[in-house]
Design a protein around this motif. Structure first.
Motif, PDB file in Angstrom:
ATOM      1  N   ALA A 149       0.826  -1.208   0.000  1.00 15.98           N
ATOM      2  CA  ALA A 149       0.000   0.000   0.000  1.00 15.98           C
ATOM      3  C   ALA A 149       0.861   1.259   0.000  1.00 15.98           C
ATOM      4  CB  ALA A 149      -0.932  -0.006   1.206  1.00 15.98           C
ATOM      5  N   ALA A 150       1.942   1.234   0.767  1.00 16.12           N
ATOM      6  CA  ALA A 150       2.841   2.389   0.804  1.00 16.12           C
ATOM      7  C   ALA A 150       3.557   2.574  -0.521  1.00 16.12           C
ATOM      8  CB  ALA A 150       3.841   2.226   1.941  1.00 16.12           C
ATOM      9  N   ALA A 151       3.894   1.464  -1.170  1.00 16.93           N
ATOM     10  CA  ALA A 151       4.613   1.539  -2.437  1.00 16.93           C
ATOM     11  C   ALA A 151       3.765   2.152  -3.550  1.00 16.93           C
ATOM     12  CB  ALA A 151       5.077   0.146  -2.851  1.00 16.93           C
ATOM     13  N   SER A 152       2.451   2.077  -3.407  1.00 14.86           N
ATOM     14  CA  SER A 152       1.564   2.568  -4.462  1.00 14.86           C
ATOM     15  C   SER A 152       1.222   4.049  -4.323  1.00 14.86           C
ATOM     16  CB  SER A 152       0.263   1.753  -4.470  1.00 14.86           C
ATOM     17  OG  SER A 152      -0.463   1.964  -3.269  1.00 14.86           O
ATOM     18  N   ASP A 153       1.679   4.675  -3.227  1.00 14.04           N
ATOM     19  CA  ASP A 153       1.333   6.080  -2.989  1.00 14.04           C
ATOM     20  C   ASP A 153       2.468   6.747  -2.223  1.00 14.04           C
ATOM     21  OD1 ASP A 153       0.286   8.539  -2.291  1.00 14.04           O
ATOM     22  OD2 ASP A 153      -1.642   7.759  -1.615  1.00 14.04           O
ATOM     23  N   ASN A 154       3.199   7.629  -2.874  1.00 15.03           N
ATOM     24  CA  ASN A 154       4.343   8.294  -2.239  1.00 15.03           C
ATOM     25  C   ASN A 154       3.944   9.221  -1.099  1.00 15.03           C
ATOM     26  OD1 ASN A 154       6.225   7.060  -3.929  1.00 15.03           O
ATOM     27  ND2 ASN A 154       6.138   8.707  -5.450  1.00 15.03           N
TER      28      ASN A 154
ATOM     29  N   VAL B  63      17.971  -1.430  13.849  1.00  9.90           N
ATOM     30  CA  VAL B  63      16.570  -1.314  13.447  1.00  9.90           C
ATOM     31  C   VAL B  63      16.331  -2.245  12.267  1.00  9.90           C
ATOM     32  CG1 VAL B  63      14.739   0.259  12.705  1.00  9.90           C
ATOM     33  CG2 VAL B  63      16.606   1.108  14.150  1.00  9.90           C
ATOM     34  N   GLN B  64      15.323  -3.106  12.378  1.00 13.47           N
ATOM     35  CA  GLN B  64      14.961  -3.998  11.282  1.00 13.47           C
ATOM     36  C   GLN B  64      13.805  -3.382  10.514  1.00 13.47           C
ATOM     37  OE1 GLN B  64      14.166  -7.806  13.160  1.00 13.47           O
ATOM     38  NE2 GLN B  64      16.335  -8.339  13.191  1.00 13.47           N
ATOM     39  N   VAL B  65      13.925  -3.340   9.183  1.00 11.86           N
ATOM     40  CA  VAL B  65      12.897  -2.728   8.350  1.00 11.86           C
ATOM     41  C   VAL B  65      12.556  -3.652   7.181  1.00 11.86           C
ATOM     42  CG1 VAL B  65      13.710  -0.417   8.968  1.00 11.86           C
ATOM     43  CG2 VAL B  65      14.485  -1.471   6.838  1.00 11.86           C
ATOM     44  N   THR B  66      11.353  -3.472   6.648  1.00 12.35           N
ATOM     45  CA  THR B  66      10.896  -4.201   5.464  1.00 12.35           C
ATOM     46  C   THR B  66      10.373  -3.198   4.452  1.00 12.35           C
ATOM     47  OG1 THR B  66      10.299  -6.174   6.725  1.00 12.35           O
ATOM     48  CG2 THR B  66       9.265  -5.902   4.570  1.00 12.35           C
TER      49      THR B  66
ATOM     50  N   LEU C 237      15.708   5.732   5.994  1.00 12.00           N
ATOM     51  CA  LEU C 237      14.703   4.822   5.448  1.00 12.00           C
ATOM     52  C   LEU C 237      14.466   5.116   3.968  1.00 12.00           C
ATOM     53  CD1 LEU C 237      11.909   4.709   8.187  1.00 12.00           C
ATOM     54  CD2 LEU C 237      13.425   2.839   7.527  1.00 12.00           C
ATOM     55  N   LEU C 238      14.248   4.069   3.200  1.00 12.37           N
ATOM     56  CA  LEU C 238      13.853   4.231   1.807  1.00 12.37           C
ATOM     57  C   LEU C 238      12.342   4.435   1.740  1.00 12.37           C
ATOM     58  CD1 LEU C 238      16.017   1.386   0.215  1.00 12.37           C
ATOM     59  CD2 LEU C 238      16.541   3.840   0.342  1.00 12.37           C
ATOM     60  N   PRO C 239      11.826   5.050   0.678  1.00 15.51           N
ATOM     61  CA  PRO C 239      10.380   5.284   0.582  1.00 15.51           C
ATOM     62  C   PRO C 239       9.581   3.997   0.780  1.00 15.51           C
ATOM     63  CG  PRO C 239      11.521   6.492  -1.140  1.00 15.51           C
ATOM     64  CD  PRO C 239      12.556   5.629  -0.469  1.00 15.51           C
ATOM     65  N   GLY C 240       8.599   4.065   1.658  1.00 15.29           N
ATOM     66  CA  GLY C 240       7.712   2.938   1.895  1.00 15.29           C
ATOM     67  C   GLY C 240       8.228   1.895   2.862  1.00 15.29           C
TER      68      GLY C 240
END
Length: 338
Positions: free
Chosen positions: A18-23, A176-179, A206-209
């Protein structure tokens, strides 16, 4: 408040998609900072992704003797967890020093990492702020800057990071673990937050999303010799003018390992490894601690109203090191400095 759409994510993968589809989408958990920013029209997300139903609310031991803290654990949950209190009391103390009990009951670990500066120019949409509107200028430079940075600032921004928890995490060498859309990765807390440089609107690496899923503490928690000292304008519900996380490993009065992190003085928790290395092999001594403080503050520069922060930070570092070396950490209940 600008209109927005809303969804509840049921899995980490669904949230990331969902985050990847909307900046302009934002994750929301406790909302203790994001909702304030939305009400002030500082943040204007087009879409909120509610992550509170994700399975990220547990605290678990790691195979190497550390602790994995889920991103959706509340500050209170972490603060009162027996493993944290016994093995990482520096972290429990730092969390206890922050906000109020009501906010700690709602605020999440991941959200605490992502909270934005409390610079009043950032919150005031009627004045220039490079962090809010890149290229507009920094009203704090030459303005009222009593609470602003003395370390790591730039010509574009002199805001400070507000978290207490993050200062302790930096001293403990947490990760920090991120996905995200590219998969999973791990970021050292020391590398998670950015200095402002020419892009103060970008707070983290952090990278976008990308979604924070956990914070991992290493096995060494410095449980015997630590202190979190927070100096502020009032004893209750105030952000730090200067805070110090001090953690020492000692043997027969000699420091064998030292960790120092400062809060309230920079755009991120501030560490200087040369100051920590200087303390290794030294006896517990005020003169030694003062020399370490000078190293830690070697790049400090005031902005006028906040010049007092430099000597204040120096004294705070010395006091926190004395408390840690003596095994008498600063109380967060009786906040009078011992």
């Amino acid at each position: 408040m600008t209109p927005f759409t809303y969804m509840q994510a049921r899995t980490v993968e669904e949230a990331v998609r969902a985050a990847a589809s909307d900046n302009e989408a934002r994750y929301i958990a406790g909302g203790t900072n994001l909702l304030d920013l939305m009400k002030e029209n500082v943040e204007r997300p087009s879409h909120l992704i509610d992550v509170t139903h994700l399975p990220l609310k547990t605290i678990a031991d790691t195979p190497d003797g550390g602790l994995r803290i889920g991103a959706l654990t509340t500050n209170s949950q972490v603060q009162y967890d027996d493993r944290v209190r016994q093995r990482y009391p520096l972290l429990a103390s730092a969390i206890a020093a922050g906000a109020s009990p009501q906010l700690r009951n709602a605020a999440s670990t991941g959200g605490n990492l992502l909270q934005r500066t409390r610079c009043f120019y950032f919150y005031d949409t009627g004045v220039a702020c490079n962090k809010r509107v890149p290229g507009s200028g920094c009203s704090a430079i030459g303005g009222k800057n009593r609470a602003h940075a003395i370390l790591g600032a730039s010509d574009h921004c002199i805001a400070t990071h507000p978290s207490d928890m993050c200062v302790a995490l930096a001293a403990l060498d947490a990760t920090v673990q991120v996905t995200g859309r590219e998969g999973n990765r791990t970021i050292a807390v020391a590398d998670f937050h950015r200095l402002p440089q020419a892009q103060p609107h970008i707070d983290t690496t952090l990278l976008p999303g990308e979604l924070i899923t956990a914070v991992v503490l290493p096995a060494e928690g410095f449980a015997a010799h630590y202190s979190y000292l927070k100096l502020r304008d009032r004893l209750s519900y105030a952000f730090a003018l200067v805070s110090v996380a001090a953690a020492l490993r000692m043997k027969e009065g000699t420091i064998t390992e030292a960790r120092l992190a400062l809060g309230g003085v920079a755009h991120k928790p501030w560490r200087n490894l040369s100051a920590e290395k200087f303390l290794n092999g030294k006896k517990s001594d005020r003169t030694v601690f003062t020399q370490a403080a000078d190293l830690l503050l070697s790049e400090a520069q005031g902005q006028g109203d906040n010049d007092f922060k430099i000597p204040l930070a120096r004294r705070a570092i010395v006091r926190a090191l004395e408390q840690a070396a003596a095994g008498t950490p600063q109380s967060q209940i009786n906040k009078r400095i011992t």
